[in-house]
Write a protein that holds these residues in place. Structure first.
Motif, PDB file in Angstrom:
ATOM      1  N   LEU A   1       0.976  -1.190  -0.036  1.00 32.14           N
ATOM      2  CA  LEU A   1      -0.085   0.140   0.031  1.00 32.14           C
ATOM      3  C   LEU A   1       0.972   1.317   0.232  1.00 32.14           C
ATOM      4  O   LEU A   1       1.888   1.469   0.567  1.00 32.14           O
ATOM      5  CB  LEU A   1      -0.781   0.093   1.223  1.00 32.14           C
ATOM      6  N   THR A   2       0.347   2.245  -0.849  1.00 30.72           N
ATOM      7  CA  THR A   2       1.026   3.660  -0.501  1.00 30.72           C
ATOM      8  C   THR A   2       0.095   4.687  -0.448  1.00 30.72           C
ATOM      9  O   THR A   2      -1.224   4.471  -0.572  1.00 30.72           O
ATOM     10  CB  THR A   2       1.815   3.888  -2.032  1.00 30.72           C
ATOM     11  N   VAL A   3       0.475   6.089  -0.102  1.00 30.96           N
ATOM     12  CA  VAL A   3      -0.481   6.794   0.041  1.00 30.96           C
ATOM     13  C   VAL A   3      -1.184   7.052  -1.332  1.00 30.96           C
ATOM     14  O   VAL A   3      -2.521   7.553  -1.400  1.00 30.96           O
ATOM     15  CB  VAL A   3       0.458   8.257   0.584  1.00 30.96           C
ATOM     16  N   ASN A   4      -0.463   7.244  -2.454  1.00 34.24           N
ATOM     17  CA  ASN A   4      -1.195   7.639  -3.739  1.00 34.24           C
ATOM     18  C   ASN A   4      -2.230   6.632  -4.123  1.00 34.24           C
ATOM     19  O   ASN A   4      -3.188   6.717  -4.823  1.00 34.24           O
ATOM     20  CB  ASN A   4      -0.175   7.579  -4.923  1.00 34.24           C
ATOM     21  N   LEU A   5      -1.801   5.210  -3.544  1.00 33.35           N
ATOM     22  CA  LEU A   5      -2.726   4.248  -4.324  1.00 33.35           C
ATOM     23  C   LEU A   5      -4.150   4.107  -3.189  1.00 33.35           C
ATOM     24  O   LEU A   5      -5.065   4.234  -3.862  1.00 33.35           O
ATOM     25  CB  LEU A   5      -2.134   2.786  -3.809  1.00 33.35           C
TER      26      LEU A   5
ATOM     27  N   PHE B   1       4.934   8.179 -13.713  1.00 33.23           N
ATOM     28  CA  PHE B   1       4.970   9.543 -12.977  1.00 33.23           C
ATOM     29  C   PHE B   1       3.973   9.576 -11.639  1.00 33.23           C
ATOM     30  O   PHE B   1       3.736  10.614 -11.097  1.00 33.23           O
ATOM     31  CB  PHE B   1       4.664  10.661 -13.883  1.00 33.23           C
ATOM     32  N   SER B   2       3.477   8.465 -11.372  1.00 31.01           N
ATOM     33  CA  SER B   2       2.501   8.614 -10.308  1.00 31.01           C
ATOM     34  C   SER B   2       3.075   8.949  -9.024  1.00 31.01           C
ATOM     35  O   SER B   2       2.484   9.582  -8.159  1.00 31.01           O
ATOM     36  CB  SER B   2       1.895   6.893 -10.200  1.00 31.01           C
ATOM     37  N   ASP B   3       4.450   8.830  -8.764  1.00 34.74           N
ATOM     38  CA  ASP B   3       4.931   9.072  -7.577  1.00 34.74           C
ATOM     39  C   ASP B   3       4.940  10.646  -7.351  1.00 34.74           C
ATOM     40  O   ASP B   3       4.875  11.422  -6.416  1.00 34.74           O
ATOM     41  CB  ASP B   3       6.524   8.626  -7.443  1.00 34.74           C
ATOM     42  N   GLU B   4       4.690  11.383  -8.625  1.00 31.79           N
ATOM     43  CA  GLU B   4       4.856  12.768  -8.760  1.00 31.79           C
ATOM     44  C   GLU B   4       3.639  13.452  -8.944  1.00 31.79           C
ATOM     45  O   GLU B   4       3.051  14.515  -8.215  1.00 31.79           O
ATOM     46  CB  GLU B   4       5.649  13.244  -9.681  1.00 31.79           C
TER      47      GLU B   4
END
Length: 707
Positions: free
Chosen positions: A124-128, A160-163
Motif C-alpha cells: 500500500l502507498t499513500v497515492n494508491l 509519473f504516479s509518484d509525482e
C-alpha cells in the motif's frame, strides 16, 4: 444493487454515525460520491484527524504517510476494514469484509496496481489509497473507453504516479490525462519544476522533434496524435512514416502551415493544448467593438481577412458601456476594406441558468431577424455563444436543450445554426447537427477544452487576445469551412405583427376567434374533453419531449419520417392512416395558415382517470409573412379516457363512435393527443396510455376517412 457495497455502507454508518463531522451515506448498495466521502471521513477518524472533511488533501495524506507502514500482512483494525470497503466499492473483490490484512486483500491490491499501471508488489502507498478512496475508474468504461487511451494512462501512471498521483485508467481522454501528457513532455525535454502546465518555460524549451529525438519524447507525439484522431500506429517511441503522416494530417486539419511532417512548437503545443502556439499567424479575429475605418485598415495591414461581429447588444457597464452590435455602416466599412464578416449572437449566456430550450428558440428568432435586417445572405451560419465553462455532466440538462432550441428556431429560416463554446460544447453541438463550430480555445484552462479534441466541423478557432491600435481583438484561425461574407443585401420580406397573426390563426373553426393574448379561453367543454387555449407574446416551450418543426405548413420531413415509423410499428397503423395523421398534424390542427414554427408536447396525469396534455405552438410565419415579434399558443387538453372505457362493448365499435357528440369537432384534439402519446409515452401511467391509445386509434380509423 450490490449486497457487499450495502454491507460497507451499513458498517460505515454504524461505526462512525455518532462521530462529529461524519455524514452518513445512503444504504442502497450503490457506490457514489456520498459513500466515498463517508469512507474518507472514516479514514480521517482512524488517522486521528479531528475535523473531518470530504476531501483527500494534504492533511489526510500527511497523516496517512506516518501510518501506511503499519498496514501490512497480519495487521488488524478499522483501517484494514476501510480499505476492504474501498475495494468493494471499486468493484474489486477482497473476498471478505473482515478487519484482517489477509492474502485476499494482498491479491486485491495487486490487481488494483495492475489496473492502474503501477508497480505490482502488493504494498500500500499513500497515492494508491488516494486513488482507492475516489470515484475514478481503473477499468475500461464500456461504450466510452478506448483501449489505446487506457494503455497511455497506465503508461503515464507507471512513469509519473509518484509525482502526479495515480490518475484514472478508464480509457477516456480527460483533463488529468491531458495534464499527465504535458508533464511527460516536460520530463522528456528536461523542464525543471515540471507541473503539467504548458507555460513559458515549456514553450521556450520545446524542441523540433526528429527521428533522433528520445523515445520518450516521440512517444508523447504519438500519444498526442492519437488522442487528436490522427495516428493509429504503435506507441513505441519510433519516429516512423505513420508518425510523419499523422503530423501532416493534423497540420492540415488544424490549418497549421507548413503542411509538412515537422514536429515543432506549433505542432506539439497544438496537440497538447487547446490554444496551441499563440504566436502563430492566422487570418481571423472577432471583436466586441464597432470598427472604424482606422480599425479596418489596421486589421487589413496585419493580414486579417475574416472578422466575427456581434448581431446585437452592448458590453461594459456604466461609463464603460458601449454598443457591440454590427451596423450597416460598419458592414460597408469592413467590406470596402476587403474583409469578410461572420455573425455571432450573444446577449446573455454567461451563466448556466440561461441555457434552456425556450431561450434557444427565442435567441434564434432574434438573431435571424437581426441577420436578415443587416442583409446577411441565405445560408449564412450564425454562431450562438455559450460563453461559460459548463461541466461535462451539466451539458445535457442545459446547453444541449438550448442548442436544440436554436436548431429548431432556425429550421424554417434561411440561416444555419452554429455554436461558440468550449471544445466539449462544440462536440455536443456537432452531434446535434450544428452546421459549424467557433471554438473558444483561448480559454485553455477551461474543463471543456482540456482533454477534448477539436470538432470535425470547426470553422473558427479563437486562441489569443490583444489590442491592435488600441482596439481589443480575439485572434483566431479558420478552417475554410466558413469564409464569412462580403455581399450583403437587405431582403424586404412581408411582415405581420403578433396581434394580426393571432387574428388569422384564431379564425379557425375550433378557436372561433375567441383567442386573446394572456387570457385563457375554453373552446371545447364536454364531459370527456376540455380544450382551452392561451396565447402569449413570448415563445414558450412547455414540452418535456421532442419539438416538431413546421416548414411550409407541414412537418419538417425528418420529423415526419420518425413519426411515420412510430405510427406504423408501435400503433400498427397502415401506411395510409399514418400518412393521414402526419398530413393533419402538418397542418398544425389549429390552422393551415401557420407556415413556419414548431410544436411541442407535455403529458401529465393527476389521477388514474384524468389525462392532461399541453400542446405549444411557437409561430414564426403566418400566410408566409414573418412575425415582427414573438407569438405562441398553448392548448391545454384534459381527457377522461375511462369515460369511453365504461361504454366499451366487445371493443370500441362504430355505434359507440356515433354516440360521441361533436365527433368532427374533437378530431383535431384527438390527433394531437396521438402525437403526444407517441413521443412522450414514457411520461404517463401504462393503464392511461393503453386506454387513450386504444380509443384514439379507433377514433382515427373511424373518423379520418369521413373528413
Amino acid at each position: 444493487m450490490d449486497i457487499k457495497v450495502r454491507e460497507v455502507q451499513e458498517w460505515l454508518n454504524k461505526t462512525y454515525g455518532k462521530v462529529t463531522g461524519y455524514e452518513k451515506c445512503p444504504e442502497d448498495g450503490r457506490t457514489g460520491w456520498s459513500t466515498i466521502y463517508s469512507l474518507r471521513e472514516g479514514l480521517q477518524k482512524e488517522l486521528g484527524i479531528t475535523t473531518l472533511g470530504k476531501g483527500f488533501g494534504s492533511q489526510t495524506k500527511g497523516a496517512l504517510k506516518g501510518k501506511i507502514g503499519t498496514l501490512s500482512a497480519g495487521s488488524k483494525g478499522n483501517m484494514v476494514k476501510l480499505i476492504k470497503g474501498g475495494f468493494w466499492c471499486k468493484g474489486i473483490d477482497p473476498s471478505n469484509f473482515s478487519d484482517t490484512f489477509d492474502s485476499p486483500l494482498y491479491n486485491a491490491i495487486k490487481l488494483f496496481q495492475a489496473n492502474a499501471g503501477v508497480k505490482i508488489d502488493g504494498n500500500l502507498t499513500v497515492n494508491l489509497l488516494a486513488a482507492l478512496f475516489d470515484m475514478s475508474a481503473f477499468i475500461l468504461i464500456p461504450g466510452r473507453g478506448d483501449k489505446s487511451v487506457r494503455e497511455m494512462q497506465q503508461y503515464l501512471n507507471g512513469k509519473f504516479s509518484d509525482e502526479l498521483g495515480i490518475l484514472p485508467c478508464d480509457g477516456i481522454y480527460q483533463r488529468d490525462t491531458n495534464t499527465s501528457l504535458i508533464f511527460a513532455l516536460q520530463k522528456a525535454i528536461g523542464v525543471s519544476g515540471a507541473n503539467g502546465n504548458y507555460g513559458p518555460g515549456t514553450i521556450s524549451a520545446t524542441p523540433i522533434v526528429t527521428s533522433s529525438s528520445s523515445a520518450a519524447l516521440i512517444r508523447v507525439i504519438q500519444y498526442g496524435l492519437y488522442v487528436n484522431g490522427h495516428y493509429s500506429g504503435n506507441f513505441d517511441g519510433t519516429y516512423n512514416s505513420s508518425v510523419a503522416k499523422g503530423i501532416i494530417a493534423f497540420r492540415k486539419f488544424m490549418n497549421l502551415p507548413p503542411f509538412t511532417d515537422t514536429a515543432d512548437l506549433t505542432l506539439i503545443k497544438g496537440l497538447l493544448t487547446s490554444n496551441g502556439n499563440t504566436n502563430r499567424e492566422s487570418n481571423t479575429l472577432d471583436a466586441a467593438t464597432q470598427l472604424t475605418d482606422t480599425d479596418v485598415n489596421n486589421l487589413k495591414r496585419n493580414g486579417f481577412q475574416i472578422v466575427g461581429r456581434y448581431l446585437t447588444g452592448s458590453v461594459g457597464v456604466g461609463s464603460e458601456k458601449r454598443d457591440k452590435n454590427l451596423t450597416t455602416a460598419e458592414i460597408n466599412r469592413i467590406t470596402a476594406g476587403g474583409l469578410n464578416i461572420f455573425p455571432i449572437y450573444e446577449d446573455g449566456g454567461y451563466e448556466e441558468s440561461y441555457f434552456t430550450s425556450s431561450q434557444g428558440y427565442k435567441d434564434a428568432f432574434i438573431a435571424s431577424t437581426a441577420a436578415r435586417n443587416l442583409g446577411f445572405p441565405e445560408g449564412a451560419t450564425i454562431y450562438f455563444a455559450v460563453d461559460v465553462d459548463v461541466q461535462d455532466g451539466d451539458i445535457d440538462r442545459t446547453v444541449r436543450p438550448y442548442m436544440v432550441g436554436v436548431i429548431n428556431g432556425l429550421a424554417s429560416t434561411e440561416f444555419k445554426p452554429g455554436v461558440y463554446g468550449t471544445r466539449n460544447v462544440c462536440l455536443h453541438g456537432e452531434e446535434l447537427g450544428m452546421n459549424c463550430s467557433f471554438v473558444a480555445d483561448m480559454s485553455y484552462g477551461w474543463s471543456g477544452n482540456l482533454g477534448f479534441k477539436m470538432p470535425e466541423n470547426w470553422a473558427f478557432d479563437q486562441f489569443v487576445e490583444y489590442p491592435i491600435g488600441g482596439t481589443p481583438i480575439d485572434q483566431g484561425a479558420s478552417s475554410g469551412r466558413d469564409k464569412g461574407h462580403n455581399a450583403f443585401n437587405v431582403r424586404h420580406v412581408p411582415i405581420i405583427s403578433p396581434s394580426d397573426a393571432l387574428k388569422a390563426i384564431a379564425s379557425n373553426s375550433l378557436l372561433k376567434g375567441k383567442v386573446n393574448f394572456d387570457k385563457k379561453v375554453t373552446v371545447i367543454n364536454e364531459p370527456y374533453l376540455i380544450v382551452s387555449v392561451t396565447a402569449s407574446t413570448e415563445f414558450e416551450n412547455k414540452g418535456d419531449g421532442l419539438a416538431f418543426n413546421i416548414k411550409n405548413g407541414k412537418f419538417d420531413p425528418k420529423d415526419s419520417v420518425g413519426l411515420n415509423e412510430v405510427l406504423t410499428t408501435v400503433f400498427h397503423m397502415p401506411d395510409s392512416g399514418a400518412d393521414l395523421v402526419i398530413d393533419y398534424l402538418g397542418k398544425t390542427t389549429i390552422s393551415s395558415e401557420i407556415t413556419a414554427g414548431n410544436m411541442s408536447f407535455k403529458l401529465s396525469s393527476s389521477s388514474d382517470k384524468l389525462f392532461k396534455m399541453s400542446v405549444t405552438y411557437n409561430v414564426q410565419k403566418v400566410e408566409d409573412k414573418i412575425l415582427s415579434g414573438e407569438c405562441s399558443m398553448t392548448l391545454d387538453i384534459e381527457v377522461d379516457p375511462l369515460t369511453f372505457v365504461t361504454e366499451k362493448v366487445n371493443g370500441f365499435t362504430s355505434s359507440v363512435v356515433q354516440k360521441i357528440p361533436n365527433a368532427g369537432k374533437i378530431i383535431g384534439a384527438a390527433i394531437l393527443l396521438v402525437g403526444a402519446v407517441l413521443f412522450l409515452v414514457s411520461t404517463a401511467p401504462v393503464d392511461i396510455i393503453a386506454g387513450i391509445a386504444g380509443f384514439l386509434t379507433m377514433l382515427l380509423s373511424k373518423l379520418i376517412p369521413v373528413l
